[in-house]
Design a protein around this motif. Structure first.
Motif, PDB file in Angstrom:
ATOM      1  N   ILE A 141       0.864  -1.178   0.000  1.00 55.68           N
ATOM      2  CA  ILE A 141       0.000   0.000   0.000  1.00 55.68           C
ATOM      3  C   ILE A 141       0.895   1.220   0.000  1.00 55.68           C
ATOM      4  O   ILE A 141       1.826   1.324   0.803  1.00 55.68           O
ATOM      5  CB  ILE A 141      -0.939  -0.007   1.221  1.00 55.68           C
ATOM      6  CG1 ILE A 141      -1.863  -1.221   1.140  1.00 55.68           C
ATOM      7  CG2 ILE A 141      -1.735   1.286   1.299  1.00 55.68           C
ATOM      8  CD1 ILE A 141      -2.810  -1.379   2.293  1.00 55.68           C
ATOM      9  N   HIS A 146       1.067   5.244   0.389  1.00 48.80           N
ATOM     10  CA  HIS A 146       0.443   6.493   0.818  1.00 48.80           C
ATOM     11  C   HIS A 146       1.244   7.635   0.216  1.00 48.80           C
ATOM     12  O   HIS A 146       2.474   7.566   0.156  1.00 48.80           O
ATOM     13  CB  HIS A 146       0.491   6.637   2.334  1.00 48.80           C
ATOM     14  CG  HIS A 146      -0.507   5.786   3.043  1.00 48.80           C
ATOM     15  ND1 HIS A 146      -0.764   5.938   4.372  1.00 48.80           N
ATOM     16  CD2 HIS A 146      -1.316   4.775   2.629  1.00 48.80           C
ATOM     17  CE1 HIS A 146      -1.689   5.062   4.754  1.00 48.80           C
ATOM     18  NE2 HIS A 146      -2.026   4.347   3.703  1.00 48.80           N
ATOM     19  N   CYS A 150      -7.233   1.478   1.897  1.00 49.24           N
ATOM     20  CA  CYS A 150      -6.905   2.784   1.316  1.00 49.24           C
ATOM     21  C   CYS A 150      -8.028   3.788   1.556  1.00 49.24           C
ATOM     22  O   CYS A 150      -7.781   4.928   1.960  1.00 49.24           O
ATOM     23  CB  CYS A 150      -6.640   2.653  -0.186  1.00 49.24           C
ATOM     24  SG  CYS A 150      -4.958   2.184  -0.607  1.00 49.24           S
ATOM     25  N   CYS A 178      -3.686   7.206  -1.966  1.00 47.86           N
ATOM     26  CA  CYS A 178      -3.356   5.832  -1.610  1.00 47.86           C
ATOM     27  C   CYS A 178      -3.618   4.938  -2.814  1.00 47.86           C
ATOM     28  O   CYS A 178      -4.605   5.127  -3.526  1.00 47.86           O
ATOM     29  CB  CYS A 178      -4.235   5.399  -0.435  1.00 47.86           C
ATOM     30  SG  CYS A 178      -3.896   3.748   0.199  1.00 47.86           S
ATOM     31  N   TYR A 229      -2.741   0.552  -4.119  1.00 51.59           N
ATOM     32  CA  TYR A 229      -2.277  -0.743  -3.642  1.00 51.59           C
ATOM     33  C   TYR A 229      -1.860  -1.623  -4.816  1.00 51.59           C
ATOM     34  O   TYR A 229      -2.295  -1.442  -5.942  1.00 51.59           O
ATOM     35  CB  TYR A 229      -3.354  -1.431  -2.804  1.00 51.59           C
ATOM     36  CG  TYR A 229      -4.650  -1.642  -3.550  1.00 51.59           C
ATOM     37  CD1 TYR A 229      -4.869  -2.810  -4.268  1.00 51.59           C
ATOM     38  CD2 TYR A 229      -5.638  -0.671  -3.557  1.00 51.59           C
ATOM     39  CE1 TYR A 229      -6.045  -2.997  -4.971  1.00 51.59           C
ATOM     40  CE2 TYR A 229      -6.819  -0.849  -4.258  1.00 51.59           C
ATOM     41  CZ  TYR A 229      -7.019  -2.015  -4.966  1.00 51.59           C
ATOM     42  OH  TYR A 229      -8.171  -2.190  -5.667  1.00 51.59           O
TER      43      TYR A 229
END
Length: 84
Positions: free
Chosen positions: A31, A33, A61, A73, A75
């Protein structure tokens, strides 16, 4: 403490190659950010199997954005093939 664990009957230390093949049923997702100028990568494991991990990562997210933990966010999950 580690020495105590290693002395238990039936304990085997796994090598690097063996560790790469360990699967506990959880799927890994990276993930990312972002706040527009910097990025933070987080490796998370989700108990969902196969494609369910993608949905769980998406929900994570959305939660992180909603809670103000990040402004962006995305992934990338193991099941989908990292980098695909």
């Amino acid at each position: 403490m580690l020495q105590n664990i290693l002395n238990l009957e039936g304990v085997t230390v796994l090598g690097k190659k063996q560790l790469e093949n360990v699967s506990g049923g959880a799927q890994k997702c990276i993930i990312t950010h972002s706040d527009g100028s910097s990025y933070m990568l987080i490796l998370r494991s989700f108990s969902s199997s196969d494609s369910g991990a993608s949905g769980a990562a998406n929900n994570a997210c959305v939660d992180d954005i909603t809670n103000g933990e990040t402004s962006g966010c995305h992934y990338d999950c193991e099941h989908d093939g990292f980098g695909q």
